[in-house]
Design a protein around this motif. Structure first.
Motif, PDB file in Angstrom:
ATOM      1  N   GLY A   1     -22.201  33.651 -63.667  1.00  0.00           N
ATOM      2  CA  GLY A   1     -23.513  33.619 -64.468  1.00  0.00           C
ATOM      3  C   GLY A   1     -23.390  32.157 -63.422  1.00  0.00           C
ATOM      4  N   THR A   2     -22.713  31.232 -63.508  1.00  0.00           N
ATOM      5  CA  THR A   2     -22.566  29.816 -62.468  1.00  0.00           C
ATOM      6  C   THR A   2     -23.053  30.472 -61.210  1.00  0.00           C
ATOM      7  OG1 THR A   2     -20.712  29.654 -62.408  1.00  0.00           O
ATOM      8  CG2 THR A   2     -22.110  29.025 -64.315  1.00  0.00           C
ATOM      9  N   ARG A   3     -22.550  31.811 -61.014  1.00  0.00           N
ATOM     10  CA  ARG A   3     -22.923  31.758 -59.139  1.00  0.00           C
ATOM     11  C   ARG A   3     -23.841  32.555 -58.861  1.00  0.00           C
ATOM     12  NH1 ARG A   3     -18.158  28.577 -57.691  1.00  0.00           N
ATOM     13  NH2 ARG A   3     -18.181  30.399 -55.358  1.00  0.00           N
ATOM     14  N   LEU A   4     -24.508  32.356 -59.682  1.00  0.00           N
ATOM     15  CA  LEU A   4     -25.662  33.090 -59.845  1.00  0.00           C
ATOM     16  C   LEU A   4     -27.062  32.233 -59.740  1.00  0.00           C
ATOM     17  CD1 LEU A   4     -26.118  37.064 -61.532  1.00  0.00           C
ATOM     18  CD2 LEU A   4     -25.520  36.296 -58.728  1.00  0.00           C
ATOM     19  N   LEU A   5     -26.572  31.134 -60.513  1.00  0.00           N
ATOM     20  CA  LEU A   5     -27.518  30.349 -60.040  1.00  0.00           C
ATOM     21  C   LEU A   5     -27.888  29.707 -58.712  1.00  0.00           C
ATOM     22  CD1 LEU A   5     -26.578  28.145 -62.875  1.00  0.00           C
ATOM     23  CD2 LEU A   5     -28.595  29.965 -63.396  1.00  0.00           C
ATOM     24  N   PRO A   6     -29.390  28.651 -58.465  1.00  0.00           N
ATOM     25  CA  PRO A   6     -29.621  28.021 -57.176  1.00  0.00           C
ATOM     26  C   PRO A   6     -29.028  26.874 -57.493  1.00  0.00           C
ATOM     27  CG  PRO A   6     -31.637  29.211 -58.568  1.00  0.00           C
ATOM     28  CD  PRO A   6     -30.021  29.212 -59.294  1.00  0.00           C
ATOM     29  N   PRO A   7     -28.433  26.032 -56.152  1.00  0.00           N
ATOM     30  CA  PRO A   7     -28.106  25.312 -56.113  1.00  0.00           C
ATOM     31  C   PRO A   7     -28.806  23.696 -57.151  1.00  0.00           C
ATOM     32  CG  PRO A   7     -28.829  25.446 -53.855  1.00  0.00           C
ATOM     33  CD  PRO A   7     -28.940  26.759 -54.881  1.00  0.00           C
ATOM     34  N   GLY A   8     -28.148  23.669 -58.266  1.00  0.00           N
ATOM     35  CA  GLY A   8     -29.094  21.588 -58.738  1.00  0.00           C
ATOM     36  C   GLY A   8     -29.703  21.062 -57.664  1.00  0.00           C
ATOM     37  N   PRO A   9     -29.609  20.123 -58.517  1.00  0.00           N
ATOM     38  CA  PRO A   9     -30.363  18.873 -58.108  1.00  0.00           C
ATOM     39  C   PRO A   9     -29.577  17.529 -57.124  1.00  0.00           C
ATOM     40  CG  PRO A   9     -30.752  18.479 -60.074  1.00  0.00           C
ATOM     41  CD  PRO A   9     -29.978  20.267 -59.881  1.00  0.00           C
ATOM     42  N   VAL A  10     -29.560  16.778 -55.625  1.00  0.00           N
ATOM     43  CA  VAL A  10     -28.814  15.956 -55.703  1.00  0.00           C
ATOM     44  C   VAL A  10     -28.870  14.759 -56.621  1.00  0.00           C
ATOM     45  CG1 VAL A  10     -28.845  14.042 -54.413  1.00  0.00           C
ATOM     46  CG2 VAL A  10     -29.262  16.527 -53.502  1.00  0.00           C
ATOM     47  N   PRO A  11     -28.179  14.268 -57.827  1.00  0.00           N
ATOM     48  CA  PRO A  11     -27.951  13.851 -58.445  1.00  0.00           C
ATOM     49  C   PRO A  11     -28.032  12.607 -58.235  1.00  0.00           C
ATOM     50  CG  PRO A  11     -25.761  14.403 -58.316  1.00  0.00           C
ATOM     51  CD  PRO A  11     -26.437  15.333 -57.364  1.00  0.00           C
TER      52      PRO A  11
END
Length: 594
Positions: free
Chosen positions: A148-158
């Motif tokens: 599931g995490t592989r299908l998520l768009p990259p998260g924001p820059v922390p």
């Protein structure tokens, strides 16, 4: 098989992840819920496997650890949905923490954790039939969450790492982090069951993945750099406190002393390989030179020289002998480079071992007693303190190895001081220039041969200091202790930990020395496992576990996704200047290198 590995280790295209963002979040949540329930189910048929995972509704200690990982997955998924970071095709560009990274790190860590747990259960029981249905549900949940995490768009820059942190909070964070590291090290070293040790180490890996991928690691790094002196002081206080956590265990402290000797030697090699970029495959010979020098000058009944100076003088002589040997070997050989230098240093390591065997009074002068070596080396007695006796300190028994542990900490502190001072000086900058491009450095007026020779001799001298202490810790010195395989492990510690760094090399040396001691049940496959780990590291993290920022940018310069993240961090948002993705990041890497 290759297709499965590629699917598990590579992200789908960005447009695909944006299209299936909602599905990815749902799978992550479902997998996390399965992981939450799995610890309350039986994982093993036999109670002898790990820590008795046979109960329904009664999780064991290791199952509770997995429950903690599951909580991180579910909490990250819910918080990510509420903040818009997960489940949407266009997550925010910046946020304090990257919850997508936290969820993916926890899911990957959970998958590694449960996979190793099931392998250990099967190994203890004699086959996969000893794995109960609860274990397979846990594995399925971790796999679903990870996919599931592989299908998520990259998260924001922390952005947490770039925020201003109050001084008192930073100091408390440093002290807390060092304290946790001390407790984790004491727990892992005290874990006698090999299976439990492996699974517990997987838990540590899962937590580290969450910290690094969420952006919390960048904040801790920034706090550590801001309060560097506090971090160094706290680290050494924790190290000195380590023997007090072992309750007089001579076995554990014996492992700890060998780890310190290995780490101190690896730091000396880090000057040669990490700073100057010289591939040395015979570095173990310098450690042996220091050890044989100390053994010959000791009060052993088998010592072949009648002069027995005090130990501080012996340390200086050992460093001079090893350093001189480095000069003698380096002067003719450093005029070659690359593979030729590696072959010459490999030959030197073997020549040293054979010479020590031949100095037996038959084929040569009787100095080392040949293959028998010099046994019976007495324990040190410095200023009335007998290192061979146990002592009561603050109500805790400090054994013989505990005494040498304190001495080796001082030696390690000296080596770290020398390494850091050299790295921050003009000499260190010259070494880096030689490592990056020797011809360009020479054209700019850098004395390349002199600096390479200084790196060779300096690294050898530091190894000689460590060898002088090693001779007394081991009680005997023989030529067969200093073989090529030991040089290979030292080089692997530098590469795996992070070339050119101090903390990285210490971590790499600790892992490579501690793991064989705790995994004796797979001693026949140790080299196979070691080779596989090297391949995995070179594929997914060639810069090392704790790399310098310069080398990390160099190794990942062609990674477009990482470049986009760097662009966003450098410019304050997604790149929109018309330049190719990653251009600002690559310019930054070039500027830092120059």
């Amino acid at each position: 098989m290759n297709a499965v590995i590629l699917f598990l280790t590579s992200f789908p295209p960005l447009e695909t992840r944006r299209r299936f963002a909602g599905v990815g979040w749902l799978l992550t949540l479902i997998g996390g819920v399965l992981m939450l329930g799995a610890p309350y189910l039986p994982w093993a048929y036999s109670s002898d496997a790990l820590d008795d995972m046979t109960y329904l509704g009664g999780p064991s200690g290791l199952q509770f650890f997995f429950l903690g990982i599951a909580v991180l997955v579910v909490a990250s998924a819910i918080a990510g949905r509420l903040t818009g970071q997960m489940g949407t095709p266009n997550p925010p560009a910046r946020a304090p923490l990257n919850l997508v990274g936290a969820a993916s790190g926890a899911a990957l860590g959970g998958l590694i954790y449960i996979a190793l747990a099931l392998i250990m259960i099967a190994a203890d029981g004699g086959g996969l039939v000893y794995v109960e249905w609860g274990g397979w549900i846990a594995l399925a949940g971790a796999l679903v969450a990870y996919l599931g995490t592989r299908l998520l768009p990259p998260g924001p820059v922390p952005t947490l790492g770039r925020s201003r942190t109050p001084g008192w909070l930073g100091i408390l964070a440093v002290i807390f982090l060092v304290g946790v590291a001390l407790l984790v090290a004491a727990y892992l070293l005290d874990e006698n069951d090999a299976g439990s040790f492996v699974v517990s180490a997987a838990l540590v890996l899962a937590v580290l993945l969450v910290i690094m991928r969420s952006g919390l690691g960048s904040w801790l790094g920034a706090v550590g750099r801001t309060h560097r002196h506090v971090l160094v002081f706290a680290a050494f206080v924790a190290a000195f406190a380590f023997p007090f956590t072992q309750d007089g265990s001579d076995a554990n402290m014996s492992i700890a002393t060998q780890v310190l000797i290995f780490a101190a030697t690896a730091l000396g090699l880090n000057i040669v390989v990490g700073q100057a970029g010289l591939l040395d495959l015979g570095y173990i010979a310098f450690l042996g030179a220091g050890a044989f020098t100390a053994a010959v000058l000791s009060n052993s009944a088998f010592s072949t020289i009648g002069w027995h100076p005090p130990f501080p003088v012996v340390v200086l002589i050992s460093a001079v002998v090893a350093g001189t040997l480095g000069l003698v070997v380096g002067t003719p050989t450093l005029r070659v480079a690359g593979d030729y230098l590696a072959i010459v240093t490999l030959a030197f390591g073997e020549i040293f071992r054979l010479v020590m065997i031949n100095l037996d009074g038959s084929d040569g002068p009787n100095i080392t007693r040949g293959s028998n070596g010099i046994p019976g080396i007495p324990d040190l007695n410095l200023f009335g303190f007998d290192f061979g006796q146990s002592h009561e300190i603050l109500g805790v028994t400090i054994t013989r190895f505990g005494n040498y542990f304190f001495l080796l900490l001082l030696v390690l502190a000296l080596i770290i001081l020398v390494f850091s001072r050299l790295s921050d000086s003009r000499i260190g900058r010259g070494w880096v220039a030689i490592r990056e491009d020797e011809k360009a450095a020479e054209a700019m007026g850098v004395n390349t041969f002199g600096l390479k020779l200084l790196a060779f001799a300096g690294g050898a001298a530091l190894a000689g200091v460590a060898g002088a202490v090693k001779a007394h810790v081991d009680v005997s010195v023989t030529p067969d202790q200093y073989i090529f395989l030991e040089s290979a492990f030292l080089l692997a510690a530098v590469v795996l930990g992070g070339m050119g760094t101090i903390v990285g090399v210490l971590v790499g040396a600790t892992l490579l020395k501690l793991m064989p001691e705790k995994l004796r049940f797979v001693s026949e496959y140790r080299l196979l496992i070691f080779g596989l780990l090297l391949v995995i590291m070179m594929r997914f993290r060639p810069e090392g576990l704790i790399p310098s920022s310069r080398r990390q940018l160099e190794f990942h310069e062609s990674d477009e996704e990482l470049a986009e993240h760097l662009d966003a961090e450098l410019t304050g948002g997604p790149p929109d200047s018309g330049e190719p993705a990653g251009a600002p990041a690559r310019r930054s890497a070039g500027e830092e290198t120059r």
